[in-house]
Motif scaffolding. Sequence first.
Motif, short mmCIF file in Angstrom:
data_model
loop_
_atom_site.label_atom_id
_atom_site.label_comp_id
_atom_site.label_asym_id
_atom_site.label_seq_id
_atom_site.Cartn_x
_atom_site.Cartn_y
_atom_site.Cartn_z
N ALA A 21 0.84 -1.19 0.00
CA ALA A 21 0.00 0.00 0.00
C ALA A 21 0.88 1.24 0.00
CB ALA A 21 -0.87 -0.02 1.23
N GLN A 22 0.41 2.28 -0.63
CA GLN A 22 1.23 3.47 -0.81
C GLN A 22 1.39 4.39 0.38
OE1 GLN A 22 3.02 5.14 -3.25
NE2 GLN A 22 3.17 3.15 -4.17
N GLY A 23 0.44 4.46 1.26
CA GLY A 23 0.45 5.58 2.24
C GLY A 23 -0.29 6.68 1.54
N TRP A 24 -0.37 7.83 2.14
CA TRP A 24 -1.01 8.94 1.44
C TRP A 24 -0.39 9.03 0.05
CZ3 TRP A 24 -5.01 11.78 3.33
CH2 TRP A 24 -5.20 11.82 4.72
N ALA A 28 -0.79 14.30 -1.31
CA ALA A 28 -1.19 14.51 0.09
C ALA A 28 0.04 14.57 1.01
CB ALA A 28 -2.14 13.39 0.53
N HIS A 29 1.03 13.69 0.79
CA HIS A 29 2.24 13.74 1.63
C HIS A 29 2.86 15.14 1.57
CE1 HIS A 29 3.12 9.95 3.54
NE2 HIS A 29 2.83 9.28 2.46
N LYS A 30 2.93 15.67 0.37
CA LYS A 30 3.55 17.00 0.22
C LYS A 30 2.74 18.08 0.92
CE LYS A 30 6.15 15.80 -3.82
NZ LYS A 30 6.76 16.18 -5.04
N PRO A 62 10.68 8.04 1.60
CA PRO A 62 10.55 6.66 2.09
C PRO A 62 9.79 5.75 1.11
CG PRO A 62 10.19 8.18 3.89
CD PRO A 62 10.23 9.00 2.63
N ASP A 63 8.83 6.29 0.37
CA ASP A 63 8.13 5.47 -0.62
C ASP A 63 9.05 5.13 -1.79
OD1 ASP A 63 5.74 5.13 0.71
OD2 ASP A 63 4.78 6.86 -0.23
N ASP A 64 9.90 6.07 -2.17
CA ASP A 64 10.86 5.78 -3.25
C ASP A 64 11.84 4.68 -2.81
OD1 ASP A 64 9.74 7.73 -4.81
OD2 ASP A 64 11.18 9.29 -4.23
N GLN A 75 8.01 -0.69 7.24
CA GLN A 75 8.16 0.49 8.10
C GLN A 75 6.98 1.45 7.97
OE1 GLN A 75 10.72 0.28 10.00
NE2 GLN A 75 12.21 -0.93 8.87
N HIS A 76 6.10 1.20 6.98
CA HIS A 76 5.04 2.17 6.67
C HIS A 76 3.68 1.82 7.24
CE1 HIS A 76 7.42 4.18 3.30
NE2 HIS A 76 8.20 3.18 3.73
N PHE A 77 3.55 0.68 7.91
CA PHE A 77 2.22 0.26 8.38
C PHE A 77 2.36 -0.61 9.62
CE2 PHE A 77 3.76 -3.09 5.59
CZ PHE A 77 3.44 -4.25 6.28
N GLY A 144 8.27 12.59 9.18
CA GLY A 144 6.97 13.14 8.79
C GLY A 144 6.20 12.17 7.90
N HIS A 145 6.91 11.53 7.01
CA HIS A 145 6.26 10.57 6.11
C HIS A 145 5.62 9.42 6.91
CE1 HIS A 145 5.75 8.22 2.35
NE2 HIS A 145 5.80 7.22 3.20
N TYR A 146 6.39 8.87 7.84
CA TYR A 146 5.88 7.72 8.60
C TYR A 146 4.70 8.12 9.50
CZ TYR A 146 10.26 5.57 7.05
OH TYR A 146 11.28 5.09 6.28
N ALA A 148 2.53 10.49 8.84
CA ALA A 148 1.36 10.64 7.96
C ALA A 148 0.80 9.25 7.61
CB ALA A 148 1.75 11.41 6.71
N ASP A 149 1.68 8.30 7.30
CA ASP A 149 1.20 6.95 6.98
C ASP A 149 0.46 6.33 8.15
OD1 ASP A 149 2.17 7.01 4.43
OD2 ASP A 149 3.72 5.48 4.71
N CYS A 150 0.98 6.53 9.35
CA CYS A 150 0.39 5.94 10.56
C CYS A 150 -1.04 6.46 10.79
CB CYS A 150 1.29 6.26 11.75
SG CYS A 150 0.90 5.40 13.27
ZN ZN Z 1 4.61 5.37 2.92
#
Ligand code: ZN
Length: 296
Positions: A21-24, A28-30, A62-64, A75-77, A144-146, A148-150
Amino acid sequence: MKHIAAFFLAATVLLLPLHFAQGWGFWAHKQIHRQAVYLMPAPLAPFFRANEKFLIDHSVDPDDRRRVDPTEAPQHFIDLDRYGKYPFATLPHNYDDAVKKFSDSTVKSNGLVPWRIAGFAAKLTQAFKEKNRSDILYYAANVGHYIADCNVPLHATENYDGQLTGQKGIHGRWESEIPERYMKGYEQMYSNASVYYIADKTEESFRWALESFSLTDSVLACDRNARAGLQPEEVMTKTTDSKGRERETFTPKYYENYKRELGNMVERRFEQSSLRVASIWYSAWVDAGMPDISGL
Ligand SMILES: [Zn+2]
């Protein structure tokens, strides 16, 4: 030798949880990072505003990384429902205790996001102590990325893409399509909420993940309600992409219904994500002894 390495790489990739899954979505992340920058309190505001572009541009690093680093995806979920029933009291929040109880491989494949947030927040504190400008920016953008994903409901459940309930693709519809269709005018709306100090980053991250989990039923029910009363062709339509490939996409009518059913849930989660990103940045700086970073 090359072949052996390639085999192990392939094997590792295959053994990874099928959780991609992508996360936001990127947009949205930006925006979450943009809004977090504007929530920073006085002593930190000039530094964060001066580096706003970096923090926004690197909000999706982190998604890249997931494309090249097989250890990155978990690490994202956190799939909380793999630990029984809400509020998942069997799962120790201390990482070592969790590993002792459930094994290293189980804890890793079920997802690590609360611990990742705490780990990166600690690194951010260290960077503030050292007044290391590039490390501060690196860890701020990443943590910040993690965070937002959480705060994405579907990052807290095994049914992360509706695949267990016949609602495949719900992940992208909730976190990318809805924000991108309905929140574009949102860019200029900065919340006037105040950042708060978070002493225990692991506990707080678990609280966010639990909150996310408790929203998953609504995320899925709203999707079912959005389809109710529509003919299949009113829900999905065939389109041809720029390369001439035919694909099925959801119709504007479906999205209109889904947005109506969700109300402001996505916007609320987005606001909370921004406030929580800013609060972790601020807390890491407090933990570092509130160093003067105005000259960085
Ligand atoms: Zn993510």
